[in-house]
Design an enzyme around this catalytic site. Structure first.
Site, mmCIF file in Angstrom:
data_model
loop_
_atom_site.group_PDB
_atom_site.id
_atom_site.type_symbol
_atom_site.label_atom_id
_atom_site.label_comp_id
_atom_site.label_asym_id
_atom_site.label_seq_id
_atom_site.Cartn_x
_atom_site.Cartn_y
_atom_site.Cartn_z
ATOM 1 N N CYS A 1 -18.576 -12.073 -20.294
ATOM 2 C CA CYS A 1 -19.860 -12.092 -21.015
ATOM 3 C C CYS A 1 -19.791 -13.091 -22.177
ATOM 4 O O CYS A 1 -20.703 -13.888 -22.374
ATOM 5 C CB CYS A 1 -20.155 -10.690 -21.540
ATOM 6 S SG CYS A 1 -21.865 -10.424 -22.020
ATOM 7 N N CYS B 1 -27.384 -8.647 -17.025
ATOM 8 C CA CYS B 1 -26.766 -8.290 -18.304
ATOM 9 C C CYS B 1 -27.738 -8.622 -19.440
ATOM 10 O O CYS B 1 -28.300 -9.711 -19.488
ATOM 11 C CB CYS B 1 -25.466 -9.065 -18.490
ATOM 12 S SG CYS B 1 -24.758 -8.927 -20.139
ATOM 13 N N CYS C 1 -22.557 -6.555 -19.463
ATOM 14 C CA CYS C 1 -21.337 -6.811 -18.691
ATOM 15 C C CYS C 1 -20.232 -5.861 -19.138
ATOM 16 O O CYS C 1 -19.986 -5.704 -20.335
ATOM 17 C CB CYS C 1 -20.825 -8.235 -18.950
ATOM 18 S SG CYS C 1 -21.752 -9.530 -18.155
ATOM 19 N N GLY D 1 0.792 -1.224 0.000
ATOM 20 C CA GLY D 1 0.000 0.000 0.000
ATOM 21 C C GLY D 1 0.824 1.273 0.000
ATOM 22 O O GLY D 1 0.286 2.354 -0.253
ATOM 23 N N CYS E 1 -25.978 -11.643 -21.629
ATOM 24 C CA CYS E 1 -25.694 -12.983 -21.097
ATOM 25 C C CYS E 1 -26.521 -13.306 -19.856
ATOM 26 O O CYS E 1 -26.419 -14.403 -19.323
ATOM 27 C CB CYS E 1 -24.208 -13.149 -20.808
ATOM 28 S SG CYS E 1 -23.648 -12.342 -19.305
#
Lengths: 203, 295
Positions: free
Chosen positions: B276, B245, B270, B36, B248
């Protein structure tokens, strides 16, 4: 063989690709402390520098990174000449100035606090120590926890610096300051970044 | 490689010279050791403008080898300009294999998404980061933000999230949502939707972040705690979508809105094109896919 040819021979055969594969092993070892990356014997340095430690040197060190050598390594002119030729890195006798420190006898290593720890603002300005251990599996078992370790992992390097678990706990307490360790042996390479905790105590 | 090596005026493998790679590699190792924390590095000019992923490209170039399989996504899609050009760049300068399948890739360079398919051990996710400093819009001075990180003084960030609540009734930050890594450093996850934040927590893959213009590299090792900042009475939550979606039929994925006409028609699909396509190949169909669902 003359000193000059000892210094020149034994580097990476494919500098670009060998350095890349050693770096990936080093990155993997650092990201997953306690795992051992193997097949790093890509160099033939003069003793007592080992092929694995030398591979780390050729991958990481250059004119921007002063190197500190422990007494057995510093005493060997061939080692100094080899590192100078292959990395161009300046040697320093002052541990706190070194970016990388190489150690052939970990059991006699000076205290970890002597090396650059980085500052609170720039903890990355700290030393990376490369310890040439005899084995990564024959010593007292260290039980490791921390980032990169799902639950726990064990490593049993031997020999290690005196009072290692206590020194490591102190190093850990300095976080984000602190040094990072790379352990190399014929078996390969493992790393202990400063975030790794040793949860069992020295027996 | 030999045929290439004989040609004149070659680029070095993966474009960067070896000294630059060593410098970036050292920064990556320190970044992994201090999860980090933003490690400064000497970012190079790349053959693309700053803001087009030069940080991610430099990280990928320093990590990649001939054995790697590279996937590049831009907002989840494999077929948008940034993804296509970076993929072509590495095919040209590193002759690596490329893929669009998340599961086959060893290195995934991403702009602003994390793939829907869970990542595996050994994979490396490289993020392109525009502004690495999470505190930058709250405190413009680098000297001050550096001190704040050194002292772990993150009150200002909580004030910002609190002001969201005071103004909007909820935390209105939806992307680049700040996280705390391993209980120490507050970090910008790059402008990913906050939907992706939970995927960073205890991820099996190594996550590397490169900010080329701002000259910073940071990292999250695998299996690292990544916690999105929040309040006890306003816990962190991700976006939810009302419909699946349209192509899909997937639920629980991040969706892009696509405007269909000038009368308010729209569809949600998506954002992760590979996910997808794989679902459609498996026979899943959404209500606008134009085909009947496989039975």
């Amino acid at each position: 063989m003359s000193l000059a040819s000892i210094a020149i021979e034994g580097g990476f055969r494919n500098p670009v690709f060998d350095a890349q594969s050693v770096f990936r092993a080093l990155m993997q070892a650092m990201a997953e402390p306690g795992t051992v990356a193997r097949d790093l014997g890509l160099t033939r340095p003069p003793a007592p520098l080992t092929p694995e430690a030398a591979a780390v040197a050729l991958t990481s060190c250059d004119q921007d990174t002063p190197i500190w050598l422990d007494a057995p390594l510093a005493a060997e002119e061939a080692v100094r000449a080899w590192l100078a030729f292959h990395t161009g890195a300046p040697l320093t006798a002052t541990p706190s100035e070194a970016h990388f420190a190489f150690c052939a006898e970990p059991e006699n290593l000076i205290g970890l606090e002597n090396f650059a720890q980085g500052s609170q603002e720039y903890p990355d300005r700290s030393a990376t120590l490369i310890l040439q251990v005899k084995s990564l599996s024959g010593g007292p078992e260290l039980l490791l926890e921390g980032p990169g370790i799902e639950t726990q992992r064990t490593l049993a390097p031997h020999p290690m610096p005196r009072h290692f678990t206590r020194q490591w706990a102190q190093n850990r307490a300095r976080f984000p300051r602190g040094i990072d360790l790379v352990l190399v042996s014929r078996e390969g390479m493992a790393a202990l970044p400063r975030t790794t905790r040793i949860v069992n105590q020295e027996g | 490689m030999n045929a290439h090596a004989e040609a004149i005026a070659q680029y070095n493998f993966a474009y960067l010279d070896e000294q630059t790679k060593r410098m970036i590699r050292r920064a990556i190792l320190k970044a992994i050791a201090i999860p980090g924390y933003q490690v400064p590095f000497a970012s190079r000019e790349m053959p693309m403008p700053y803001g087009w992923g030069t940080g991610g490209v430099q990280v990928t170039a320093s990590v990649i080898g001939p054995q790697d399989v590279l996937k590049v996504i831009d907002q989840g899609a494999d077929d948008t300009t940034n993804a296509v050009s970076i993929r072509a760049f590495f095919q040209k300068v590193a002759q690596v294999s490329v893929t669009t399948h998340t599961g086959e890739a060893t290195i995934i360079q991403t702009r602003h998404r994390i793939p829907e398919e869970p990542l595996k051990e050994g994979q490396v996710l490289v993020y392109q980061v525009p502004i690495p400093e999470p505190l930058r819009f709250l405190e413009p001075r680098e000297t001050e933000t550096r001190k704040m990180h050194a002292l772990e003084e993150y009150g200002l960030m909580h004030v910002k999230l609190y002001e969201d609540i005071a103004q909007h009734g909820h935390i209105a930050t939806t992307f680049a949502y700040p996280v705390k890594v391993e209980g120490r450093y507050v970090m910008d996850p790059s402008p990913t939707p906050k939907f992706d934040n939970p995927k960073m927590h205890m991820s099996k893959a190594l996550q590397l972040f490169g900010a080329g213009r701002e000259k910073r590299i940071y990292a999250i090792p695998p299996y690292t705690h990544v916690e999105s900042l929040d309040f006890d009475d306003h816990p962190f939550e991700v976006q939810r979508f009302e419909e699946p979606c349209a192509l899909c039929g997937a639920h629980g994925v991040y969706l892009d809105e696509v405007v269909l006409d000038d009368r308010g028609g729209r569809m949600f699909v998506c954002s992760d094109t590979d996910h997808c396509e794989e679902r459609r190949a498996e026979g899943h169909r959404g209500h606008l896919s134009g085909e009947e669902a496989a039975t």
